[in-house]
Design an enzyme around this catalytic site. Structure first.
Site, PDB file in Angstrom:
ATOM      1  CG  HIS A  19      -1.902  -1.056   1.339  1.00  0.00           C
ATOM      2  ND1 HIS A  19      -2.042  -1.862   2.448  1.00  0.00           N
ATOM      3  CD2 HIS A  19      -2.846  -1.486   0.446  1.00  0.00           C
ATOM      4  CE1 HIS A  19      -3.039  -2.708   2.256  1.00  0.00           C
ATOM      5  NE2 HIS A  19      -3.535  -2.521   1.045  1.00  0.00           N
ATOM      6  CE  LYS A  43     -15.590  -6.952   2.492  1.00  0.00           C
ATOM      7  NZ  LYS A  43     -14.449  -6.451   1.683  1.00  0.00           N
ATOM      8  NE  ARG A  92      -2.761  -7.663  -4.526  1.00  0.00           N
ATOM      9  CZ  ARG A  92      -3.529  -7.998  -3.522  1.00  0.00           C
ATOM     10  NH1 ARG A  92      -3.032  -8.032  -2.317  1.00  0.00           N
ATOM     11  NH2 ARG A  92      -4.786  -8.322  -3.695  1.00  0.00           N
ATOM     12  CB  SER A 130      -4.594  -6.791   4.403  1.00  0.00           C
ATOM     13  OG  SER A 130      -4.174  -5.532   3.952  1.00  0.00           O
TER      14      SER A 130
END
Ligand code: PNS
Length: 164
Positions: A19, A43, A92, A130
């Site tokens: 990030h 979440k 990515r 993450s």
């Protein structure tokens, strides 16, 4: 001429070096960068939105063209509220593509003024997420060079069963 404000949205649960690499790559391209942290309690994030905003704020703190805010609801509505039309997303591997493609086109349909720009992180962060950071930390793995020291401190507080 109006200032080019870009929004970099995400969950950032927690922020990692991938990030930060995207943020650093954005700064020469835009006049201002707003890192927008999703308030996504449903979440069950590891970190509260306040902690995530604080962590990113601490990491980019002294950069006057970068600020951090939280948002809830539709991203395109947040974009309208802050007067931004550019969304930045990190891309990515190929596996990111389908999800990002769907989001970019849905966001464009919801708000035709919005354009999504994709940035590739440094190759050494191209597998970093993450989710993996949390998993590796919880199982005692070494995250040196992948996560800022300050984030490791927060991880130790949240997951005391992680590495000593
Ligand atoms: O880091 P993430 O979890 O991949 O980021 C996803 C994020 C926050 C960009 C996305 O979930 C989002 O924009 N959520 C806000 C709600 C919304 O606008 N949904 C429609 C997206 S097309």
């Amino acid at each position: 001429m109006s200032r080019r404000l870009a929004v970099y949205p995400g969950s950032f649960d927690p922020p990692h070096n991938g990030h930060l690499d995207i943020i650093a790559r954005c700064l020469p391209l835009f006049d201002e960068l707003l890192v927008a942290v999703l308030r996504n309690e449903e979440k069950r994030p590891l970190f509260s939105v306040e902690e995530r905003v604080e962590m990113i704020g601490g990491l980019v703190g002294d950069h006057r063209r970068c600020r951090v805010e939280s948002f809830s609801g539709l991203l395109v509505d947040f974009m309208d509220r802050v007067g931004a039309t550019i969304i930045v997303r990190g891309l990515r591997a190929l596996s990111d593509f389908e999800y990002e493609f769907q989001m970019a086109l849905m966001n464009r349909r919801l708000n035709p003024r919005v354009e999504t720009v994709f940035m590739m992180p440094k190759d050494e962060y191209s597998y970093l997420s993450s989710r993996l950071v949390k998993e590796v930390f919880a199982l005692g793995g070494n995250l040196a060079g992948l996560v800022p020291e300050a984030v490791l401190v927060h991880l130790k507080e949240q997951l005391p069963q992680g590495p000593a």
